[in-house]
Motif scaffolding. Structure first.
Motif, PDB file in Angstrom:
ATOM      1  N   THR A   1       0.826  -1.203   0.000  1.00 50.08           N
ATOM      2  CA  THR A   1       0.000   0.000   0.000  1.00 50.08           C
ATOM      3  C   THR A   1       0.863   1.257   0.000  1.00 50.08           C
ATOM      4  O   THR A   1       0.570   2.235  -0.706  1.00 50.08           O
ATOM      5  CB  THR A   1      -0.931   0.014   1.221  1.00 50.08           C
ATOM      6  OG1 THR A   1      -1.786  -1.138   1.168  1.00 50.08           O
ATOM      7  CG2 THR A   1      -1.790   1.269   1.255  1.00 50.08           C
ATOM      8  N   GLY A   2       1.923   1.245   0.787  1.00 49.58           N
ATOM      9  CA  GLY A   2       2.785   2.415   0.872  1.00 49.58           C
ATOM     10  C   GLY A   2       3.396   2.793  -0.467  1.00 49.58           C
ATOM     11  O   GLY A   2       3.459   3.974  -0.835  1.00 49.58           O
ATOM     12  N   LEU A   3       3.840   1.802  -1.222  1.00 49.95           N
ATOM     13  CA  LEU A   3       4.428   2.085  -2.533  1.00 49.95           C
ATOM     14  C   LEU A   3       3.374   2.607  -3.507  1.00 49.95           C
ATOM     15  O   LEU A   3       3.661   3.491  -4.323  1.00 49.95           O
ATOM     16  CB  LEU A   3       5.092   0.820  -3.088  1.00 49.95           C
ATOM     17  CG  LEU A   3       6.390   0.404  -2.396  1.00 49.95           C
ATOM     18  CD1 LEU A   3       6.793  -0.993  -2.833  1.00 49.95           C
ATOM     19  CD2 LEU A   3       7.508   1.399  -2.695  1.00 49.95           C
ATOM     20  N   ALA A   4       2.161   2.062  -3.429  1.00 52.73           N
ATOM     21  CA  ALA A   4       1.091   2.548  -4.307  1.00 52.73           C
ATOM     22  C   ALA A   4       0.714   3.975  -3.947  1.00 52.73           C
ATOM     23  O   ALA A   4       0.472   4.815  -4.826  1.00 52.73           O
ATOM     24  CB  ALA A   4      -0.129   1.628  -4.200  1.00 52.73           C
ATOM     25  N   LEU A   5       0.673   4.267  -2.649  1.00 54.24           N
ATOM     26  CA  LEU A   5       0.374   5.625  -2.209  1.00 54.24           C
ATOM     27  C   LEU A   5       1.459   6.587  -2.704  1.00 54.24           C
ATOM     28  O   LEU A   5       1.166   7.678  -3.208  1.00 54.24           O
ATOM     29  CB  LEU A   5       0.268   5.631  -0.683  1.00 54.24           C
ATOM     30  CG  LEU A   5      -0.186   6.902   0.024  1.00 54.24           C
ATOM     31  CD1 LEU A   5      -0.821   6.542   1.375  1.00 54.24           C
ATOM     32  CD2 LEU A   5       0.965   7.858   0.261  1.00 54.24           C
ATOM     33  N   GLU A   6       2.718   6.169  -2.580  1.00 53.70           N
ATOM     34  CA  GLU A   6       3.823   7.017  -3.036  1.00 53.70           C
ATOM     35  C   GLU A   6       3.809   7.182  -4.547  1.00 53.70           C
ATOM     36  O   GLU A   6       4.176   8.241  -5.076  1.00 53.70           O
ATOM     37  CB  GLU A   6       5.147   6.429  -2.564  1.00 53.70           C
ATOM     38  CG  GLU A   6       5.339   6.544  -1.051  1.00 53.70           C
ATOM     39  CD  GLU A   6       6.419   5.627  -0.521  1.00 53.70           C
ATOM     40  OE1 GLU A   6       7.178   5.069  -1.339  1.00 53.70           O
ATOM     41  OE2 GLU A   6       6.502   5.466   0.717  1.00 53.70           O
ATOM     42  N   TYR A   7       3.387   6.146  -5.258  1.00 53.14           N
ATOM     43  CA  TYR A   7       3.247   6.251  -6.716  1.00 53.14           C
ATOM     44  C   TYR A   7       2.267   7.358  -7.065  1.00 53.14           C
ATOM     45  O   TYR A   7       2.529   8.194  -7.943  1.00 53.14           O
ATOM     46  CB  TYR A   7       2.769   4.906  -7.262  1.00 53.14           C
ATOM     47  CG  TYR A   7       2.343   4.922  -8.716  1.00 53.14           C
ATOM     48  CD1 TYR A   7       3.278   4.849  -9.734  1.00 53.14           C
ATOM     49  CD2 TYR A   7       0.989   4.984  -9.067  1.00 53.14           C
ATOM     50  CE1 TYR A   7       2.893   4.852 -11.071  1.00 53.14           C
ATOM     51  CE2 TYR A   7       0.594   4.994 -10.388  1.00 53.14           C
ATOM     52  CZ  TYR A   7       1.548   4.919 -11.391  1.00 53.14           C
ATOM     53  OH  TYR A   7       1.153   4.928 -12.702  1.00 53.14           O
ATOM     54  N   ALA A   8       1.128   7.379  -6.367  1.00 54.16           N
ATOM     55  CA  ALA A   8       0.140   8.434  -6.625  1.00 54.16           C
ATOM     56  C   ALA A   8       0.677   9.803  -6.210  1.00 54.16           C
ATOM     57  O   ALA A   8       0.486  10.803  -6.907  1.00 54.16           O
ATOM     58  CB  ALA A   8      -1.158   8.129  -5.882  1.00 54.16           C
ATOM     59  N   ALA A   9       1.371   9.833  -5.066  1.00 55.40           N
ATOM     60  CA  ALA A   9       1.873  11.110  -4.556  1.00 55.40           C
ATOM     61  C   ALA A   9       2.992  11.681  -5.418  1.00 55.40           C
ATOM     62  O   ALA A   9       3.158  12.900  -5.488  1.00 55.40           O
ATOM     63  CB  ALA A   9       2.370  10.932  -3.124  1.00 55.40           C
ATOM     64  N   ASN A  10       3.757  10.825  -6.071  1.00 54.82           N
ATOM     65  CA  ASN A  10       4.910  11.295  -6.843  1.00 54.82           C
ATOM     66  C   ASN A  10       4.675  11.317  -8.345  1.00 54.82           C
ATOM     67  O   ASN A  10       5.194  12.195  -9.043  1.00 54.82           O
ATOM     68  CB  ASN A  10       6.128  10.415  -6.540  1.00 54.82           C
ATOM     69  CG  ASN A  10       6.551  10.492  -5.087  1.00 54.82           C
ATOM     70  OD1 ASN A  10       6.444  11.533  -4.458  1.00 54.82           O
ATOM     71  ND2 ASN A  10       6.997   9.375  -4.532  1.00 54.82           N
ATOM     72  N   SER A  11       3.898  10.366  -8.864  1.00 54.13           N
ATOM     73  CA  SER A  11       3.711  10.255 -10.314  1.00 54.13           C
ATOM     74  C   SER A  11       2.382  10.819 -10.793  1.00 54.13           C
ATOM     75  O   SER A  11       2.226  11.071 -11.988  1.00 54.13           O
ATOM     76  CB  SER A  11       3.812   8.777 -10.733  1.00 54.13           C
ATOM     77  OG  SER A  11       5.076   8.242 -10.375  1.00 54.13           O
ATOM     78  N   GLY A  12       1.418  10.984  -9.886  1.00 53.55           N
ATOM     79  CA  GLY A  12       0.121  11.511 -10.296  1.00 53.55           C
ATOM     80  C   GLY A  12       0.218  12.933 -10.818  1.00 53.55           C
ATOM     81  O   GLY A  12       1.210  13.636 -10.603  1.00 53.55           O
ATOM     82  N   ARG A  13      -0.809  13.344 -11.550  1.00 55.86           N
ATOM     83  CA  ARG A  13      -0.873  14.701 -12.106  1.00 55.86           C
ATOM     84  C   ARG A  13       0.372  15.039 -12.923  1.00 55.86           C
ATOM     85  O   ARG A  13       0.929  16.127 -12.833  1.00 55.86           O
ATOM     86  CB  ARG A  13      -1.058  15.741 -10.993  1.00 55.86           C
ATOM     87  CG  ARG A  13      -2.324  15.575 -10.181  1.00 55.86           C
ATOM     88  CD  ARG A  13      -2.440  16.596  -9.066  1.00 55.86           C
ATOM     89  NE  ARG A  13      -2.368  17.953  -9.586  1.00 55.86           N
ATOM     90  CZ  ARG A  13      -1.443  18.850  -9.215  1.00 55.86           C
ATOM     91  NH1 ARG A  13      -0.503  18.530  -8.332  1.00 55.86           N
ATOM     92  NH2 ARG A  13      -1.451  20.060  -9.723  1.00 55.86           N
ATOM     93  N   GLY A  14       0.818  14.074 -13.725  1.00 50.16           N
ATOM     94  CA  GLY A  14       1.951  14.336 -14.603  1.00 50.16           C
ATOM     95  C   GLY A  14       3.230  14.629 -13.861  1.00 50.16           C
ATOM     96  O   GLY A  14       4.103  15.354 -14.366  1.00 50.16           O
ATOM     97  N   GLY A  15       3.386  14.063 -12.668  1.00 54.83           N
ATOM     98  CA  GLY A  15       4.591  14.255 -11.885  1.00 54.83           C
ATOM     99  C   GLY A  15       4.475  15.340 -10.829  1.00 54.83           C
ATOM    100  O   GLY A  15       5.374  15.474  -9.990  1.00 54.83           O
ATOM    101  N   ARG A  16       3.381  16.111 -10.840  1.00 57.15           N
ATOM    102  CA  ARG A  16       3.200  17.122  -9.798  1.00 57.15           C
ATOM    103  C   ARG A  16       2.663  16.509  -8.508  1.00 57.15           C
ATOM    104  O   ARG A  16       2.757  17.106  -7.439  1.00 57.15           O
ATOM    105  CB  ARG A  16       2.269  18.235 -10.284  1.00 57.15           C
ATOM    106  CG  ARG A  16       2.860  19.059 -11.426  1.00 57.15           C
ATOM    107  CD  ARG A  16       1.975  20.232 -11.799  1.00 57.15           C
ATOM    108  NE  ARG A  16       0.664  19.804 -12.288  1.00 57.15           N
ATOM    109  CZ  ARG A  16       0.403  19.438 -13.530  1.00 57.15           C
ATOM    110  NH1 ARG A  16       1.377  19.426 -14.438  1.00 57.15           N
ATOM    111  NH2 ARG A  16      -0.811  19.079 -13.895  1.00 57.15           N
ATOM    112  N   GLY A  17       2.109  15.315  -8.622  1.00 56.31           N
ATOM    113  CA  GLY A  17       1.702  14.567  -7.444  1.00 56.31           C
ATOM    114  C   GLY A  17       0.255  14.757  -7.045  1.00 56.31           C
ATOM    115  O   GLY A  17      -0.249  15.879  -7.006  1.00 56.31           O
ATOM    116  N   CYS A  18      -0.438  13.663  -6.757  1.00 46.74           N
ATOM    117  CA  CYS A  18      -1.793  13.743  -6.207  1.00 46.74           C
ATOM    118  C   CYS A  18      -1.716  14.209  -4.758  1.00 46.74           C
ATOM    119  O   CYS A  18      -0.843  13.791  -3.995  1.00 46.74           O
ATOM    120  CB  CYS A  18      -2.475  12.377  -6.243  1.00 46.74           C
ATOM    121  SG  CYS A  18      -2.709  11.680  -7.883  1.00 46.74           S
TER     122      CYS A  18
END
Length: 539
Positions: free
Chosen positions: A351-368
């Protein structure tokens, strides 16, 4: 005792102990253990006589029962395991601090180092006797795998042996806990100053003023929760990329029949979505009434692989903000001596890695922007690996007089506070609130929190007047983050967090214990001020 390592090999593990009175059964078919066929009782009725159902996971047909004191658990398990209606029966592990059931599924999450050769990774997994169920997309060289059925607690050994390898970064069994909702069971006083039952209430988040600038158009808020009534008029025309990550379908609607049981069915997600993005077209406005809703139904237990997939789905399908009003089960807020207040529940690496994926890669790299409810246990949010994750905005609850809601979690992890409900509690000398709670969207008709009683909302049952807890506070901040991003879409998630904290109103100065940096263990940096945050984003 079995130990799971949710982090790297050099980080401490979580140890569990076999329970003396809990057993788990998995139905051969269907969502529940059958006790009769039609009107004819089955022998299972006698085999489960006296046992109390304490947890159910209908998405996989699993139920946990507690036996009366003194009953031989091994004999009961043998009889159940032999029944044709039962696929498996066995012992249950428990959290030694609380006695809470912890289920293992014979599935494992394994992540190799980023530079490992994929063919080598697959060979290592095959050599360990594991079948690859899914190569996850939110981390490099990461796999969700299955051990042979009836491997049992040996999954802990397999995971530890893999983690000892220099080419493995994370390895842990899929452990399932009860996923607790962050709810405590006129109108929209949290959005503007108003009068409720003749009493002036002025403890809002300055949302109405923010709507003069933006209402959230162009921004998408993902709500990860139980079923969401996406056909409610307040969400019409703004639902995008709906998903049920538990059932693996595109239908996130509630799957139960509703009602007023202890968990109120699949009602929670609809109310949370309403606080964040309801249109206000018929009876309740959300904080960001023109933002799109990306509804994700998660009915699986805490720590499941479905939980990780929810964050990946949100990030991959355009979420700007992700709102989560759930987490580990809370201790009793009214019992300061509850040992559950001191337990630490880490977030699994999956879960932590998936959360970090969204936080770092979401919104074109600006982060969710990821928002979590701090919790309703009157305990340290820092012990919660979800709300306490550094990429998360943890939200506490404040009440209709601008002071702390009696149940709200505390600590360094709390980023900000948002208005929610409260309770009178004489032992704490905590006064009664002015209002029944937060007025928001309810599952339509008689199946929601409000079965159609005007005292609980509206006569049709489409709105509830009594939503609350940090469950309500978190989507309030998610909606505010949507307003900030609508005012300036180029902001990074870190910048959104900084703006929300910097522009928050310091409330309850006399008792807030604000430190030199302006942080309070009760309110974080204060109660969110939506208009001030929007103005800062534009500037």
């Amino acid at each position: 005792m079995p130990t799971a390592y949710f982090g790297r090999a050099d980080e401490p593990g979580s140890t569990f102990e076999p329970s003396d009175d809990l057993l788990v059964v998995r139905a051969a078919t269907g969502p529940a253990v059958p006790r009769q066929r039609g009107s004819v009782p089955l022998p299972l009725r006698d085999l489960l006589a006296g046992a109390v159902l304490v947890q159910a996971h209908p998405e996989v047909g699993v139920e946990v029962y507690r036996l009366p004191p003194g009953q031989p658990i091994a004999e009961r398990i043998r009889a159940l395991d032999a029944a044709p209606e039962i696929r498996f029966a066995g012992r249950v592990l428990a959290d030694p601090a609380t006695g809470e059931p912890v289920l293992y599924t014979e599935n494992l999450f394994v992540k190799f180092t980023d530079d490992a050769d994929p063919a080598h990774c697959r060979a290592v997994l095959a050599g360990a006797g594991l079948r690859i169920r899914e190569q996850v997309g939110y981390a490099a060289n990461a796999y969700f795998t299955a051990a042979p059925e009836r491997t049992g607690q040996r999954v802990f050994t397999i995971a530890a042996e893999l983690l000892a390898r220099p080419d493995v970064e994370y390895s842990h069994p899929e452990l399932i806990r009860r996923r607790a909702r962050k709810t405590i069971a006129p109108q929209q006083w949290h959005l503007r100053a108003t009068t409720v039952d003749g009493t002036p209430v002025n403890a809002h988040a300055n949302v109405e003023a923010a709507h003069a600038v933006t209402r959230g158009a162009g921004i998408t808020v993902a709500v990860i929760d139980d079923g969401i009534d996406i056909d409610h008029p307040e969400f019409a025309g703004r639902v995008v990329a709906p998903r049920d990550v538990t059932a693996d379908t595109d239908d996130p609607r509630p799957k139960d029949q509703g009602g007023t049981g202890p968990d109120y069915g699949d009602n929670h997600g609809t109310a949370c979505a309403g606080v964040a993005v309801a249109a206000g077209s018929a009876g309740a406005s959300g904080v960001a009434p023109e933002a799109a809703l990306l509804p994700i139904r998660l009915a699986s237990g805490l720590g499941s692989q479905a939980e990780a997939r929810a964050f990946q789905w949100a990030a991959d399908h355009g979420a700007d903000v992700i709102s989560c009003s759930w987490g580990p089960a809370d201790g009793a807020w009214y019992r300061p001596s509850d040992p559950a207040h001191q337990r630490v529940v880490p977030i699994p690496a999956s879960t932590g890695l998936a959360l970090e994926y969204a936080a770092n890669s979401g919104r074109g790299g600006r982060g969710c922007v990821i928002v979590f409810a701090a919790g309703n246990g009157n305990e340290p949010a820092d012990n919660d690996g979800y709300a306490g994750h550094p990429a998360v905005l943890a939200v506490a609850a404040c009440n209709d007089t601008g002071t702390r809601s009696v149940y709200s979690d505390t600590g360094a992890a709390v980023a900000v506070a948002f208005p929610s409900n409260d309770f009178e509690h004489a032992p704490f000398r905590h006064p009664a609130p002015l209002t029944p709670g937060i007025w928001t969207v309810d599952r339509r008709g008689r199946r929601g929190y409000n079965p159609g009683d005007p005292a609980l909302g509206d006569a049709a049952g489409d709105y509830t007047a009594e939503f609350g807890g940090t469950s309500s506070a978190a989507p309030g901040v998610a909606g505010t983050a949507a307003l900030v991003l609508a005012a300036n879409p180029g902001l990074t998630r870190a910048r959104v967090r900084e703006i929300l904290q910097r522009t928050a109103d310091r409330i309850d100065e006399a008792n807030g214990n604000y430190d030199a940096s302006g942080h309070s263990p009760w309110y974080g940096h204060g109660r969110v001020n939506a208009r001030a945050a929007v103005d800062a984003a534009r500037g």
